[in-house]
Motif scaffolding. Structure first.
Motif, PDB file in Angstrom:
ATOM      1  N   GLU A 113       0.786  -1.178   0.229  1.00  0.00           N
ATOM      2  CA  GLU A 113      -0.046   0.077  -0.268  1.00  0.00           C
ATOM      3  C   GLU A 113       0.509   1.079  -0.304  1.00  0.00           C
ATOM      4  OE1 GLU A 113      -2.369  -0.110   3.219  1.00  0.00           O
ATOM      5  OE2 GLU A 113      -3.552  -1.962   2.539  1.00  0.00           O
ATOM      6  N   GLY A 114       0.684   2.468  -0.519  1.00  0.00           N
ATOM      7  CA  GLY A 114       1.544   3.913  -1.106  1.00  0.00           C
ATOM      8  C   GLY A 114       2.355   3.565  -1.456  1.00  0.00           C
ATOM      9  N   ALA A 115       2.337   2.250  -2.968  1.00  0.00           N
ATOM     10  CA  ALA A 115       3.674   1.820  -3.844  1.00  0.00           C
ATOM     11  C   ALA A 115       2.622   2.632  -5.222  1.00  0.00           C
ATOM     12  CB  ALA A 115       3.353   1.061  -4.234  1.00  0.00           C
ATOM     13  N   LEU A 116       4.174   3.812  -5.888  1.00  0.00           N
ATOM     14  CA  LEU A 116       2.523   4.392  -6.753  1.00  0.00           C
ATOM     15  C   LEU A 116       2.765   4.108  -7.745  1.00  0.00           C
ATOM     16  CD1 LEU A 116       7.126   6.314  -6.988  1.00  0.00           C
ATOM     17  CD2 LEU A 116       4.034   7.128  -6.181  1.00  0.00           C
ATOM     18  N   ALA A 117       2.746   2.828  -8.221  1.00  0.00           N
ATOM     19  CA  ALA A 117       2.359   1.435  -9.404  1.00  0.00           C
ATOM     20  C   ALA A 117       2.604   0.381  -8.411  1.00  0.00           C
ATOM     21  CB  ALA A 117       2.898   2.056 -10.129  1.00  0.00           C
ATOM     22  N   THR A 118       1.978  -0.954  -9.147  1.00  0.00           N
ATOM     23  CA  THR A 118       1.375  -2.269  -8.948  1.00  0.00           C
ATOM     24  C   THR A 118       1.769  -2.792  -9.630  1.00  0.00           C
ATOM     25  OG1 THR A 118      -0.574  -2.239  -7.908  1.00  0.00           O
ATOM     26  CG2 THR A 118       1.164  -2.157  -6.114  1.00  0.00           C
ATOM     27  N   ILE A 119       2.530  -3.912  -9.899  1.00  0.00           N
ATOM     28  CA  ILE A 119       2.324  -4.972 -11.394  1.00  0.00           C
ATOM     29  C   ILE A 119       2.306  -6.934 -10.654  1.00  0.00           C
ATOM     30  CG2 ILE A 119       3.381  -5.933 -13.587  1.00  0.00           C
ATOM     31  CD1 ILE A 119       5.107  -3.004 -12.987  1.00  0.00           C
ATOM     32  N   GLU A 120       1.493  -7.633 -10.932  1.00  0.00           N
ATOM     33  CA  GLU A 120       1.752  -8.392 -10.779  1.00  0.00           C
ATOM     34  C   GLU A 120       1.914  -9.280 -12.017  1.00  0.00           C
ATOM     35  OE1 GLU A 120      -1.541 -10.146  -7.957  1.00  0.00           O
ATOM     36  OE2 GLU A 120      -2.364  -9.068  -8.835  1.00  0.00           O
ATOM     37  N   CYS A 121       2.583 -10.326 -12.031  1.00  0.00           N
ATOM     38  CA  CYS A 121       3.401 -10.726 -13.675  1.00  0.00           C
ATOM     39  C   CYS A 121       3.077 -12.487 -13.116  1.00  0.00           C
ATOM     40  CB  CYS A 121       4.231 -11.019 -13.371  1.00  0.00           C
ATOM     41  SG  CYS A 121       4.757  -9.050 -13.710  1.00  0.00           S
ATOM     42  N   GLN A 122       3.486 -13.021 -13.789  1.00  0.00           N
ATOM     43  CA  GLN A 122       3.063 -14.555 -13.929  1.00  0.00           C
ATOM     44  C   GLN A 122       4.804 -15.200 -14.789  1.00  0.00           C
ATOM     45  OE1 GLN A 122      -0.049 -17.236 -15.610  1.00  0.00           O
ATOM     46  NE2 GLN A 122       0.393 -18.856 -15.744  1.00  0.00           N
TER      47      GLN A 122
END
Length: 163
Positions: A113-122
């Protein structure tokens, strides 16, 4: 025959390249695994691919290799303590995210939380590269802060701020 470049000079030269600071995360065998990283790159738009580089000897490497899914949280300048904590070698595995606000992403990985952006990957590929592995992942979800603050950056072996 010329001699090999000096490793200390290489480290110094690469330190002249400013990078953003991220936290990589995965969930493996029921435990959160996380580490601070600055080796992240966009690879492709179609399909959407990113890569991260992880040291082979890091315990995160095994967890990432086995889990097949991972998250990237791009840190804001207010998350420096988190970056410090998750770059501390030998920290306890269990509970390492207990005091770090996070939510579960679509794949179950922790996203800060509070991150500028999040990315989830496989994970799609893992390539051996010296003492690191290059891990390529297809993006399965994205999030961006509605009101992003300043970015935490790494330059000349120190954290800094970029507006």
């Amino acid at each position: 025959m010329t001699s090999a470049p000096d490793p200390d000079l290489f480290r110094l030269a690469m330190g002249r390249f400013a990078t953003g600071v991220t936290v990589l995360s995965t969930l493996w065998q029921g435990h959160d695994h996380a580490m601070t990283a600055n080796a992240l790159a966009s690879v492709s738009m179609e399909p959407m691919l990113v890569l991260v580089c992880v040291e082979v000897d890091a315990r995160f490497h095994d967890a990432l290799s086995e889990s097949g899914v991972w998250g990237v949280s791009i840190l804001s300048s207010s998350q420096r303590r988190t970056a410090d904590w998750l770059s501390t070698q030998g920290r306890p595995l269990h509970g390492q995210l207990d005091r770090i606000p996070h939510a579960r992403g679509r794949t179950g990985v922790a996203l800060l939380e509070g991150a500028l952006a999040t990315i989830e990957c496989q994970t799609t590929d893992i390539h051996a590269a010296g003492d690191h592995s290059i891990v390529v992942g297809e993006v399965v979800s994205l999030g961006v802060a509605e009101h992003p603050g300043d970015a935490l950056v790494y330059y000349r072996s120190r954290y800094g701020v970029q507006s």
